[in-house]
Write a protein that holds these residues in place. Sequence first.
Motif, short mmCIF file in Angstrom:
data_model
loop_
_atom_site.label_atom_id
_atom_site.label_comp_id
_atom_site.label_asym_id
_atom_site.label_seq_id
_atom_site.Cartn_x
_atom_site.Cartn_y
_atom_site.Cartn_z
N ALA A 30 0.82 -1.22 0.00
CA ALA A 30 0.00 0.00 0.00
C ALA A 30 0.85 1.27 0.00
CB ALA A 30 -0.94 0.00 1.20
N HIS A 31 2.06 1.18 0.52
CA HIS A 31 2.92 2.36 0.63
C HIS A 31 4.10 2.31 -0.33
CE1 HIS A 31 0.55 3.57 4.03
NE2 HIS A 31 0.71 2.36 4.55
N ALA A 32 3.95 1.58 -1.41
CA ALA A 32 5.03 1.43 -2.38
C ALA A 32 5.41 2.77 -3.00
CB ALA A 32 4.60 0.47 -3.48
N VAL A 33 6.65 2.82 -3.50
CA VAL A 33 7.16 4.00 -4.17
C VAL A 33 7.76 3.58 -5.50
CG1 VAL A 33 8.94 5.81 -4.08
CG2 VAL A 33 7.68 5.20 -2.01
N PHE A 43 6.17 8.37 -7.67
CA PHE A 43 4.79 7.91 -7.54
C PHE A 43 4.65 7.15 -6.23
CE2 PHE A 43 6.00 8.43 -11.87
CZ PHE A 43 4.93 9.08 -12.46
N ASP A 44 3.75 7.62 -5.36
CA ASP A 44 3.61 7.08 -4.01
C ASP A 44 2.30 6.35 -3.81
OD1 ASP A 44 6.07 8.16 -2.79
OD2 ASP A 44 5.14 10.10 -3.20
N GLY A 45 2.38 5.18 -3.14
CA GLY A 45 1.20 4.41 -2.77
C GLY A 45 0.48 3.84 -3.97
N VAL A 49 1.07 4.32 -8.03
CA VAL A 49 1.36 3.18 -8.90
C VAL A 49 0.32 3.12 -10.03
CG1 VAL A 49 1.50 0.66 -9.04
CG2 VAL A 49 2.55 1.86 -7.11
N ARG A 50 -0.94 3.33 -9.68
CA ARG A 50 -2.01 3.34 -10.69
C ARG A 50 -1.73 4.42 -11.73
NH1 ARG A 50 -7.00 1.55 -11.48
NH2 ARG A 50 -7.21 0.66 -9.40
N ASP A 51 -1.41 5.62 -11.29
CA ASP A 51 -1.12 6.73 -12.21
C ASP A 51 0.04 6.37 -13.14
OD1 ASP A 51 -1.03 9.31 -13.38
OD2 ASP A 51 0.33 10.03 -11.81
#
Length: 112
Positions: A30-33, A43-45, A49-51
């Motif tokens: 959930a807190h991936a970068v 890109f955060d969270g 990631v979706r963006d």
Amino acid sequence: MHPAIGDAAIALVEATNAYDVNAVLALFTAHAVIDDPSTGHRFDGHAGVRDYVERFFVGFHTVTRILSLEGMGAVSARLRVDFTGDFGHEVGRLDLSVDAAGLSKRIDADLE
């Protein structure tokens, strides 16, 4: 290199090549970068990631092929990748780190 890192790398490439954003998100904490200087952004969270995936993979019809996969410790690896899409052709690297469950927690990406 722990087998989970190789599995995570292959699953990520397969999901992005299928343009399956939800499958990609399921591979990340959930807190991936994702830090990708070639885009000028970090890109955060899951929202980030979706963006990233929607903009640079789905949006440009990007297809990724792994050229090499090198372990960088128990839970990280460097992938050298070949990208093709509406933008043309690029080669780059993805430094991927996973957590104990094998979920991606960080990618540092850049083009050669």
